[in-house]
Design a protein around this motif. Sequence first.
Motif, PDB file in Angstrom:
ATOM      1  N   GLU A  51      28.916  47.930  44.301  1.00  0.00           N
ATOM      2  CA  GLU A  51      29.268  48.345  42.723  1.00  0.00           C
ATOM      3  C   GLU A  51      30.026  46.363  42.349  1.00  0.00           C
ATOM      4  N   LEU A  52      30.059  45.774  43.419  1.00  0.00           N
ATOM      5  CA  LEU A  52      30.906  44.600  42.121  1.00  0.00           C
ATOM      6  C   LEU A  52      29.447  43.376  42.074  1.00  0.00           C
ATOM      7  N   LEU A  53      28.804  43.547  43.636  1.00  0.00           N
ATOM      8  CA  LEU A  53      27.525  42.474  42.925  1.00  0.00           C
ATOM      9  C   LEU A  53      26.860  42.957  41.757  1.00  0.00           C
ATOM     10  N   GLU A  54      26.752  44.483  41.518  1.00  0.00           N
ATOM     11  CA  GLU A  54      25.795  44.932  40.590  1.00  0.00           C
ATOM     12  C   GLU A  54      26.298  45.360  38.875  1.00  0.00           C
ATOM     13  N   GLU A  55      28.105  45.994  39.673  1.00  0.00           N
ATOM     14  CA  GLU A  55      28.539  45.680  38.155  1.00  0.00           C
ATOM     15  C   GLU A  55      29.299  44.330  37.253  1.00  0.00           C
ATOM     16  N   MET A  56      29.515  42.991  38.285  1.00  0.00           N
ATOM     17  CA  MET A  56      30.064  42.004  37.627  1.00  0.00           C
ATOM     18  C   MET A  56      29.093  40.914  38.232  1.00  0.00           C
ATOM     19  N   GLY A  57      27.635  40.833  39.084  1.00  0.00           N
ATOM     20  CA  GLY A  57      27.142  39.517  39.753  1.00  0.00           C
ATOM     21  C   GLY A  57      28.066  39.274  41.050  1.00  0.00           C
ATOM     22  N   ILE A  58      29.229  39.679  41.428  1.00  0.00           N
ATOM     23  CA  ILE A  58      30.059  38.455  42.133  1.00  0.00           C
ATOM     24  C   ILE A  58      30.063  39.135  44.024  1.00  0.00           C
ATOM     25  N   VAL A  59      30.231  38.401  44.979  1.00  0.00           N
ATOM     26  CA  VAL A  59      30.363  38.761  45.817  1.00  0.00           C
ATOM     27  C   VAL A  59      32.191  38.752  46.299  1.00  0.00           C
ATOM     28  N   ILE A  60      31.987  39.406  46.766  1.00  0.00           N
ATOM     29  CA  ILE A  60      33.878  39.961  47.624  1.00  0.00           C
ATOM     30  C   ILE A  60      33.490  39.603  49.263  1.00  0.00           C
ATOM     31  N   GLU A  61      34.683  40.110  49.682  1.00  0.00           N
ATOM     32  CA  GLU A  61      34.703  40.919  51.432  1.00  0.00           C
ATOM     33  C   GLU A  61      36.562  41.311  51.052  1.00  0.00           C
ATOM     34  N   PRO A  62      36.036  42.727  51.059  1.00  0.00           N
ATOM     35  CA  PRO A  62      37.085  43.792  51.570  1.00  0.00           C
ATOM     36  C   PRO A  62      37.793  43.618  53.016  1.00  0.00           C
ATOM     37  N   TYR A  63      39.159  42.951  52.947  1.00  0.00           N
ATOM     38  CA  TYR A  63      39.479  42.872  54.383  1.00  0.00           C
ATOM     39  C   TYR A  63      41.067  43.838  54.786  1.00  0.00           C
ATOM     40  N   ALA A  64      41.173  45.101  53.518  1.00  0.00           N
ATOM     41  CA  ALA A  64      42.532  45.045  54.067  1.00  0.00           C
ATOM     42  C   ALA A  64      42.249  46.669  53.014  1.00  0.00           C
ATOM     43  N   TYR A  65      43.140  48.224  53.670  1.00  0.00           N
ATOM     44  CA  TYR A  65      42.936  49.263  52.920  1.00  0.00           C
ATOM     45  C   TYR A  65      44.183  48.862  52.740  1.00  0.00           C
ATOM     46  N   TYR A  83      41.130  49.116  47.834  1.00  0.00           N
ATOM     47  CA  TYR A  83      41.355  48.100  49.063  1.00  0.00           C
ATOM     48  C   TYR A  83      41.435  46.773  48.192  1.00  0.00           C
ATOM     49  N   LYS A  84      42.520  45.733  49.040  1.00  0.00           N
ATOM     50  CA  LYS A  84      42.338  44.297  48.860  1.00  0.00           C
ATOM     51  C   LYS A  84      41.272  43.645  49.402  1.00  0.00           C
ATOM     52  N   ALA A  85      40.629  42.527  48.716  1.00  0.00           N
ATOM     53  CA  ALA A  85      39.336  41.953  48.837  1.00  0.00           C
ATOM     54  C   ALA A  85      39.497  40.550  48.329  1.00  0.00           C
ATOM     55  N   LYS A  86      38.234  39.627  49.029  1.00  0.00           N
ATOM     56  CA  LYS A  86      38.776  38.215  48.687  1.00  0.00           C
ATOM     57  C   LYS A  86      37.134  38.437  47.998  1.00  0.00           C
ATOM     58  N   PHE A  87      37.662  36.965  46.630  1.00  0.00           N
ATOM     59  CA  PHE A  87      36.760  36.567  45.786  1.00  0.00           C
ATOM     60  C   PHE A  87      35.522  35.636  46.879  1.00  0.00           C
ATOM     61  N   VAL A  88      34.117  36.075  46.778  1.00  0.00           N
ATOM     62  CA  VAL A  88      33.865  34.774  47.883  1.00  0.00           C
ATOM     63  C   VAL A  88      32.626  34.031  46.681  1.00  0.00           C
ATOM     64  N   SER A  89      31.984  34.514  46.094  1.00  0.00           N
ATOM     65  CA  SER A  89      30.649  33.310  44.940  1.00  0.00           C
ATOM     66  C   SER A  89      30.483  33.979  44.211  1.00  0.00           C
ATOM     67  N   GLY A  90      30.947  33.480  42.901  1.00  0.00           N
ATOM     68  CA  GLY A  90      29.349  34.554  41.765  1.00  0.00           C
ATOM     69  C   GLY A  90      29.892  34.018  40.725  1.00  0.00           C
ATOM     70  N   ASP A  91      29.083  34.125  39.579  1.00  0.00           N
ATOM     71  CA  ASP A  91      29.631  33.825  38.175  1.00  0.00           C
ATOM     72  C   ASP A  91      29.791  35.568  37.519  1.00  0.00           C
ATOM     73  N   ILE A  92      31.154  35.429  36.890  1.00  0.00           N
ATOM     74  CA  ILE A  92      31.279  37.174  37.089  1.00  0.00           C
ATOM     75  C   ILE A  92      30.264  37.123  35.116  1.00  0.00           C
ATOM     76  N   MET A  93      29.398  38.248  35.502  1.00  0.00           N
ATOM     77  CA  MET A  93      28.808  38.895  34.440  1.00  0.00           C
ATOM     78  C   MET A  93      28.622  40.251  33.936  1.00  0.00           C
ATOM     79  N   LEU A  94      29.535  41.020  33.032  1.00  0.00           N
ATOM     80  CA  LEU A  94      29.897  41.698  32.497  1.00  0.00           C
ATOM     81  C   LEU A  94      28.501  42.926  32.560  1.00  0.00           C
ATOM     82  N   THR A  95      28.648  43.791  33.175  1.00  0.00           N
ATOM     83  CA  THR A  95      26.817  45.019  32.904  1.00  0.00           C
ATOM     84  C   THR A  95      28.413  46.652  32.218  1.00  0.00           C
ATOM     85  N   ASP A  96      29.440  46.945  33.544  1.00  0.00           N
ATOM     86  CA  ASP A  96      29.540  48.260  32.912  1.00  0.00           C
ATOM     87  C   ASP A  96      31.828  47.940  32.154  1.00  0.00           C
ATOM     88  N   HIS A  97      31.833  46.315  32.268  1.00  0.00           N
ATOM     89  CA  HIS A  97      33.000  45.989  30.970  1.00  0.00           C
ATOM     90  C   HIS A  97      33.175  45.582  29.964  1.00  0.00           C
TER      91      HIS A  97
END
Length: 128
Positions: A51-65, A83-97
Amino acid sequence: MLEVAAAIIEDGTGRILIARRAKGKSQVGMWEFPGGKLEPDESPEECLRRELLEEMGIVIEPYAYFGVNEHDYGTVTIRLLAYKAKFVSGDIMLTDHDAYRWVRTEELGEYMFAPADVPFLGMLSSEI
């Protein structure tokens, strides 16, 4: 009941990513922790990466419930898995927000959040 995952994404400097729901979406104008609906046989972590790749163009890594909240919006009841997640990479581009912000935990109260996300605000505040 609709299962939805939400990512509490940290940027490494203590800020969290929030996004405002665009016109044409339910809860228009309200802020949320970004995420989306789980597909059949998809884990919440897989859903959030997709979802974050599709909707914002970013890569994240969820690490904890982080937690769960069930909320009845009247027309639909959702089970929101955070879930807690770390931002990994990408430039945010909005499609649903229509807007996003990187905010500190103590600033979250300045934004009007969608009801299903609200319990997570208190949980985050207690972590400070």
